[in-house]
Scaffold this active site. Structure first.
Site, PDB file in Angstrom:
ATOM      1  N   GLU A 152      36.525  41.353  44.171  1.00  0.00           N
ATOM      2  CA  GLU A 152      37.026  40.622  42.987  1.00  0.00           C
ATOM      3  C   GLU A 152      36.777  39.130  43.146  1.00  0.00           C
ATOM      4  O   GLU A 152      37.643  38.299  42.824  1.00  0.00           O
ATOM      5  CB  GLU A 152      38.525  40.905  42.781  1.00  0.00           C
ATOM      6  CG  GLU A 152      38.854  42.390  42.667  1.00  0.00           C
ATOM      7  CD  GLU A 152      40.317  42.681  42.385  1.00  0.00           C
ATOM      8  OE1 GLU A 152      41.070  41.758  42.034  1.00  0.00           O
ATOM      9  OE2 GLU A 152      40.711  43.850  42.520  1.00  0.00           O
TER      10      GLU A 152
ATOM     11  N   GLU B 133      46.659  46.858  46.774  1.00  0.00           N
ATOM     12  CA  GLU B 133      47.683  45.825  47.016  1.00  0.00           C
ATOM     13  C   GLU B 133      49.006  46.378  47.533  1.00  0.00           C
ATOM     14  O   GLU B 133      50.072  46.030  47.023  1.00  0.00           O
ATOM     15  CB  GLU B 133      47.905  45.016  45.728  1.00  0.00           C
ATOM     16  CG  GLU B 133      46.633  44.352  45.256  1.00  0.00           C
ATOM     17  CD  GLU B 133      46.767  43.604  43.935  1.00  0.00           C
ATOM     18  OE1 GLU B 133      47.864  43.580  43.347  1.00  0.00           O
ATOM     19  OE2 GLU B 133      45.755  43.033  43.481  1.00  0.00           O
TER      20      GLU B 133
ATOM     21  N   HIS C 205      39.985  36.410  45.998  1.00  0.00           N
ATOM     22  CA  HIS C 205      40.352  35.434  44.955  1.00  0.00           C
ATOM     23  C   HIS C 205      40.693  34.132  45.684  1.00  0.00           C
ATOM     24  O   HIS C 205      41.823  33.954  46.150  1.00  0.00           O
ATOM     25  CB  HIS C 205      41.583  35.913  44.166  1.00  0.00           C
ATOM     26  CG  HIS C 205      41.324  37.115  43.322  1.00  0.00           C
ATOM     27  ND1 HIS C 205      40.473  37.096  42.243  1.00  0.00           N
ATOM     28  CD2 HIS C 205      41.813  38.375  43.391  1.00  0.00           C
ATOM     29  CE1 HIS C 205      40.448  38.294  41.683  1.00  0.00           C
ATOM     30  NE2 HIS C 205      41.246  39.091  42.359  1.00  0.00           N
TER      31      HIS C 205
ATOM     32  N   ASN D 293      42.145  48.476  48.772  1.00  0.00           N
ATOM     33  CA  ASN D 293      41.760  47.186  48.192  1.00  0.00           C
ATOM     34  C   ASN D 293      42.963  46.233  48.194  1.00  0.00           C
ATOM     35  O   ASN D 293      44.073  46.634  47.811  1.00  0.00           O
ATOM     36  CB  ASN D 293      41.302  47.442  46.743  1.00  0.00           C
ATOM     37  CG  ASN D 293      40.634  46.247  46.092  1.00  0.00           C
ATOM     38  OD1 ASN D 293      39.686  45.698  46.638  1.00  0.00           O
ATOM     39  ND2 ASN D 293      41.125  45.846  44.929  1.00  0.00           N
TER      40      ASN D 293
HETATM   41  O1  G2I Z   1      45.168  39.529  38.886  1.00  0.00           O
HETATM   42  C1  G2I Z   1      43.820  39.504  39.216  1.00  0.00           C
HETATM   43  C2  G2I Z   1      43.392  40.827  39.820  1.00  0.00           C
HETATM   44  C3  G2I Z   1      44.091  41.025  41.160  1.00  0.00           C
HETATM   45  N1  G2I Z   1      43.666  42.258  41.796  1.00  0.00           N
HETATM   46  C4  G2I Z   1      43.776  43.456  40.987  1.00  0.00           C
HETATM   47  C5  G2I Z   1      43.132  43.268  39.622  1.00  0.00           C
HETATM   48  O2  G2I Z   1      43.347  44.409  38.847  1.00  0.00           O
HETATM   49  C6  G2I Z   1      43.673  42.041  38.934  1.00  0.00           C
HETATM   50  O3  G2I Z   1      43.029  41.937  37.671  1.00  0.00           O
HETATM   51  C7  G2I Z   1      43.816  41.420  36.620  1.00  0.00           C
HETATM   52  C8  G2I Z   1      43.007  41.361  35.342  1.00  0.00           C
HETATM   53  O4  G2I Z   1      41.940  40.455  35.549  1.00  0.00           O
HETATM   54  C9  G2I Z   1      43.877  40.873  34.203  1.00  0.00           C
HETATM   55  O5  G2I Z   1      43.163  40.998  32.984  1.00  0.00           O
HETATM   56  O6  G2I Z   1      44.918  42.268  36.460  1.00  0.00           O
HETATM   57  C10 G2I Z   1      45.821  41.755  35.492  1.00  0.00           C
HETATM   58  C11 G2I Z   1      47.041  42.662  35.488  1.00  0.00           C
HETATM   59  O7  G2I Z   1      46.677  44.011  35.383  1.00  0.00           O
HETATM   60  C12 G2I Z   1      45.144  41.702  34.115  1.00  0.00           C
HETATM   61  O8  G2I Z   1      46.005  41.096  33.207  1.00  0.00           O
HETATM   62  C13 G2I Z   1      46.401  41.881  32.152  1.00  0.00           C
HETATM   63  C14 G2I Z   1      47.590  41.193  31.480  1.00  0.00           C
HETATM   64  O9  G2I Z   1      48.642  41.134  32.449  1.00  0.00           O
HETATM   65  C15 G2I Z   1      48.027  41.973  30.326  1.00  0.00           C
HETATM   66  O10 G2I Z   1      49.059  41.283  29.682  1.00  0.00           O
HETATM   67  C16 G2I Z   1      46.867  42.219  29.382  1.00  0.00           C
HETATM   68  O11 G2I Z   1      47.261  43.067  28.327  1.00  0.00           O
HETATM   69  O12 G2I Z   1      45.353  42.028  31.222  1.00  0.00           O
HETATM   70  C17 G2I Z   1      45.712  42.865  30.153  1.00  0.00           C
HETATM   71  C18 G2I Z   1      44.488  43.137  29.287  1.00  0.00           C
HETATM   72  O13 G2I Z   1      43.924  41.936  28.865  1.00  0.00           O
END
Ligand code: G2I
Length: 447
Positions: A258, A150, A229, A192
């Site tokens: 994703e 990103e 997405h 990515n």
């Molecule tokens: O945002 C969707 C995806 C966009 N592209 C990159 C991916 O890495 C991203 O994945 C999401 C995860 O699905 C979420 O699960 O990335 C977020 C941010 O890293 C993730 O959210 C985080 C929350 O922000 C945190 O508060 C939480 O502690 O997930 C963490 C674990 O549950």
């Protein structure tokens, strides 16, 4: 003659009448029949949920750690690496024959606090050390890395996103890729991003131009991940297939990394799968979670299984599209699509010579050689490099060059996109080998 012809006919009929390979009954098996993988994001803390792991183990043959390999998870304190949660996912996957995509080595988001407050050369070295350490830890266990995630801005600029990493210098992305290659020469290295699905968008073109530039200059990039997405603000568009094939024509693999679709329209899921299958170098699809309740956007019900683990109509559409799909052709047959950018210019032909230099990264039992070909006073329209390897050294893997010979005297020529090198300009390529490099003295000639 008649007998032979009849025999041949009978043989042909027998072939013709042989039932086609049984259609796969799971996403992973059906994708594998088409030479692809079908993966999912996995959250480590859900591996104790048997409803979750039952679907995971049955349906998927590729796994991406949803959060556990991010910078904040793997280096929570500077220089103190923490791999427990990621290792658990990797072990779960690999012990069941699934492969692993690494996500992600360098990103402006989800940085540990100590890194968020860094800048300049200290941040650059911390980032490169992180890439090196993490890629080394997982060497041989991940098939591909999202090296950089990103890095482009949304909107109409087509430019890089501002971030602390970007402010260390525009070459931070290629520096990360070179560090990843040196640390794990066997892994495919991907860029990515999201909102790069629509071919007409400036962000898509910005990433395309970066990848084209990287390929021309020999920056070690192997693949581009399209997050996909899709939602009401950022919907699927049918030119996604053009995007995939145009990137593939640059000489990289492409993957859907994703995937989720607001509302999970079966037709839209089918279209996405068909787009990937239509592009020979689209070699895998990953959905971002298993059940709707596992999604980062659970309220949009964007996935293939509902909250109780039942297959949704979108699942059936994806499975059918996989089973109807073609097998990949090699080399890719997708015609390159003209990007809305400058037409390539043909450098003047010239007899000018070239020089080759090599830098070696040696470890016990193997090495990576990065080779730079520099044009002399005239532009090159093709080059050949000869490198004599010492006994015991065997090439196992190469990028951005065609080779003949794996041992002893090896000959290397340009690939389609890096034969033209302007006067005084250079291009880079490389290879990985077992054994010891010693001192390599490449010779270069123009073709
Ligand atoms: O945002 C969707 C995806 C966009 N592209 C990159 C991916 O890495 C991203 O994945 C999401 C995860 O699905 C979420 O699960 O990335 C977020 C941010 O890293 C993730 O959210 C985080 C929350 O922000 C945190 O508060 C939480 O502690 O997930 C963490 C674990 O549950």
């Amino acid at each position: 003659m008649a007998l032979t012809a009849a025999g041949a006919l009978a043989a042909g009929m027998a072939l013709f009448m042989t039932a086609p390979a049984a259609a796969g009954t799971t996403l992973g098996a059906s994708a594998a029949e088409k030479g692809r993988y079908f993966g999912t994001a996995v959250a480590g803390f859900k591996l104790s949920d048997s409803a979750y792991t039952t679907i995971l183990n049955r349906e998927f043959n590729m796994v991406t750690a949803e959060n556990e390999m991010k910078m904040n998870a793997t280096e929570p304190q500077q220089g103190q690496f923490s791999y427990g949660a990621a290792d658990q996912i990797v072990n779960h996957a690999r012990s069941r024959g699934m492969s692993v995509r690494g996500h992600t080595l360098a990103w402006h988001s989800q940085q540990p606090g100590w890194m968020e407050s860094m800048s300049g050369s200290a941040l650059r070295s911390a980032m490169l050390n992180h890439v090196t350490q993490v890629a080394t830890h997982f060497r041989g266990q991940v098939v591909a890395w999202d090296v950089v995630n990103e890095a482009f801005a949304d909107g109409s600029s087509g430019a890089r996103r501002d971030s602390n990493l970007q402010r260390t210098g525009n070459d931070w992305i290629e520096a990360a890729f070179r560090a990843a290659r040196a640390a794990d020469p066997g892994a495919k290295l991907c860029y990515n991003d999201y909102n790069t699905d629509n071919w007409t968008h400036a962000k898509t073109q910005g990433v395309y131009n970066m990848v084209r530039d990287f390929k021309q200059r020999g920056v070690p990039i192997d693949c581009v991940g399209f997050q996909a997405h899709f939602n009401n603000d950022s919907p699927y568009v049918s030119n996604f297939r053009t995007t995939l094939s145009s990137f593939a024509a640059l000489g990289v693999d492409v993957q859907i990394t994703e995937l989720d679709i607001q509302g999970a329209s079966a037709n839209t899921y089918r279209s996405v799968v068909e787009d990937c299958l239509a592009v020979a170098r689209c070699n895998g699809i990953t959905v971002w979670g298993i059940r709707d309740s596992d999604s980062w956007r659970a309220s949009q019900t964007p996935l293939l299984f509902n909250n109780n683990g039942s297959k949704k109509p979108a699942y059936d559409a994806v499975l059918a599209a996989l089973n109807n799909g073609t097998t990949p052709t090699d080399p890719p047959t997708d015609p390159p699509t003209d990007p809305p950018t400058d037409p390539p210019t043909t450098p003047p032909p010239g007899p000018g010579g070239c020089t080759a230099t090599v830098s070696v990264n040696q470890w016990t039992g193997g090495f990576v050689a990065n080779v730079r070909v520099t044009a002399g006073s005239s532009a090159l329209n093709g080059w050949t490099v000869t490198i004599a390897l010492p006994s015991g050294a065997t090439v196992t893997n190469a990028w951005s060059a065609n080779r003949s010979g794996n041992t002893g005297t090896t000959n290397w020529t340009n690939v389609a996109y890096n034969g033209q090198v302007g006067a005084g300009q250079f291009t880079e390529w490389g290879f990985q080998a077992n054994g010891t490099a010693g001192s390599l003295t490449p010779t270069c000639s123009a073709r």
